[in-house]
Design an enzyme around this catalytic site. Sequence first.
Site, short mmCIF file in Angstrom:
data_model
loop_
_atom_site.label_atom_id
_atom_site.label_comp_id
_atom_site.label_asym_id
_atom_site.label_seq_id
_atom_site.Cartn_x
_atom_site.Cartn_y
_atom_site.Cartn_z
N HIS A 125 0.80 -1.23 0.00
CA HIS A 125 0.00 0.00 0.00
C HIS A 125 0.82 1.28 0.00
CE1 HIS A 125 -2.50 -3.20 1.77
NE2 HIS A 125 -3.40 -2.68 0.96
N GLY B 290 -5.68 11.61 9.39
CA GLY B 290 -6.56 10.67 8.69
C GLY B 290 -6.67 11.01 7.22
N ARG C 102 -4.86 16.60 4.17
CA ARG C 102 -4.28 17.26 5.35
C ARG C 102 -2.78 16.97 5.43
NH1 ARG C 102 -7.89 20.13 9.10
NH2 ARG C 102 -9.10 20.87 7.35
N ARG D 249 -3.31 4.61 -4.16
CA ARG D 249 -4.72 4.77 -3.76
C ARG D 249 -5.04 6.18 -3.25
NH1 ARG D 249 -7.65 -0.41 -2.19
NH2 ARG D 249 -6.34 -2.01 -3.13
N ARG E 289 -0.49 10.31 15.72
CA ARG E 289 -1.74 10.60 15.01
C ARG E 289 -2.12 12.05 15.27
NH1 ARG E 289 -6.72 10.51 13.25
NH2 ARG E 289 -8.51 10.68 14.64
N ILE E 290 -2.47 12.80 14.23
CA ILE E 290 -3.01 14.14 14.39
C ILE E 290 -4.39 14.13 13.72
CG2 ILE E 290 -0.93 15.55 14.72
CD1 ILE E 290 -0.64 15.84 11.75
N SER F 242 -9.04 14.58 14.44
CA SER F 242 -10.15 15.21 15.16
C SER F 242 -10.87 14.17 16.01
CB SER F 242 -11.12 15.85 14.17
OG SER F 242 -11.64 14.85 13.34
N MET G 197 -11.56 7.30 15.84
CA MET G 197 -11.70 5.97 15.26
C MET G 197 -10.37 5.28 14.91
SD MET G 197 -15.08 6.63 12.90
CE MET G 197 -15.32 4.88 12.60
N GLU G 198 -9.25 5.74 15.46
CA GLU G 198 -7.96 5.19 15.02
C GLU G 198 -6.95 4.88 16.12
OE1 GLU G 198 -9.21 8.08 13.68
OE2 GLU G 198 -9.93 7.30 11.76
N SER H 104 -13.47 18.52 17.26
CA SER H 104 -14.08 19.16 16.10
C SER H 104 -15.59 19.26 16.24
CB SER H 104 -13.74 18.37 14.83
OG SER H 104 -14.25 17.05 14.94
N ASP H 105 -16.17 18.45 17.11
CA ASP H 105 -17.62 18.48 17.34
C ASP H 105 -17.87 17.95 18.75
OD1 ASP H 105 -16.82 16.04 15.46
OD2 ASP H 105 -18.32 15.34 16.86
N ARG I 219 -11.01 25.15 11.16
CA ARG I 219 -10.39 23.83 11.18
C ARG I 219 -8.91 23.90 10.83
NH1 ARG I 219 -14.21 19.16 11.00
NH2 ARG I 219 -16.19 20.13 11.45
N1 HPA Z 1 -17.25 10.04 16.31
C1 HPA Z 1 -16.22 9.33 15.82
N2 HPA Z 1 -15.15 9.90 15.32
C2 HPA Z 1 -15.08 11.24 15.30
C3 HPA Z 1 -16.12 12.03 15.78
C4 HPA Z 1 -17.25 11.39 16.32
O1 HPA Z 1 -18.20 12.05 16.76
N3 HPA Z 1 -15.76 13.33 15.60
C5 HPA Z 1 -14.55 13.32 15.01
N4 HPA Z 1 -14.13 12.06 14.84
#
Ligand code: HPA
Length: 234
Positions: free
Chosen positions: A4, A20, A24, A43, A87-88, A90, A180-181, A203-204, A217
């Site tokens: 890969h 990710g 970026r 890819r 890892r950098i 959100s 998620m990582e 980020s949220d 961002r």
């Molecule tokens: N869930 C999973 N991964 C994320 C989220 C989330 O709300 N925000 C940024 N990465």
Amino acid sequence: MTVHIGAKLGDIAETVLLPGDPYRAKWAAETFLEDAKLVNEVRGMLGFTGMWKGNRVTIHGSGMGMPSLSIYVNELIKDYDAKTLIRIGSCGGMRDKVAVRDVILATATTTLSTPSRGIFKELQFAPTCDWDLLHNAFHAAEAKGVPTHVGGIYSADVFYDERPDLNEQMTRHGILGVEMEAAELYTLAARYNRRALAVLTVSDHLLTGEALPSEDRERSFGDMVEIALEAAFA
Ligand code: HPA
């Protein structure tokens, strides 16, 4: 070359930053590195190697989710001998004290599963970060005046989670944010005796529904890149 990653041996630095999003990686390399050269585009997963304050660095996309990150980190470690992997990315905030734009430095990660699950079976392995990187990153963030939290995060397998009760249990048990990582990154770093850390921008927010406006961002992402670089080379 690996399955890969198209880079030649020696094209990848010992220190690798892992956003990710491959675009970026491109932005960070063009913004922060000198003489950044594209070393992978298989890819569309872009990787660049260049210099930061006299230190050689690779910035390479990981993709979203642990199965994707696991492919790149396995190859970066086993084939290219990467030694420090940061890892950098959100994350979603999960506690009142964590605000959008804040940085979270993840000490430990909770998961339902990772691609490494098959090794552990009924054992609950606790993937944790490297202490020196954490210590350096905390001081770098403090010096920049970025509000920073240090603690546990949740590495989820699904973004659109149909089990909101799980998020409630995470919040109830002090988890700061969800992404998620990181759990697979920390597990692979432990297995191969490498250094790893996740530097995350909120980020949220899962409790308030607030989200970082897109114009903010880039600045938040830039802070994370600098914190990660300073942590790696302190
Ligand atoms: N869930 C999973 N991964 C994320 C989220 C989330 O709300 N925000 C940024 N990465």
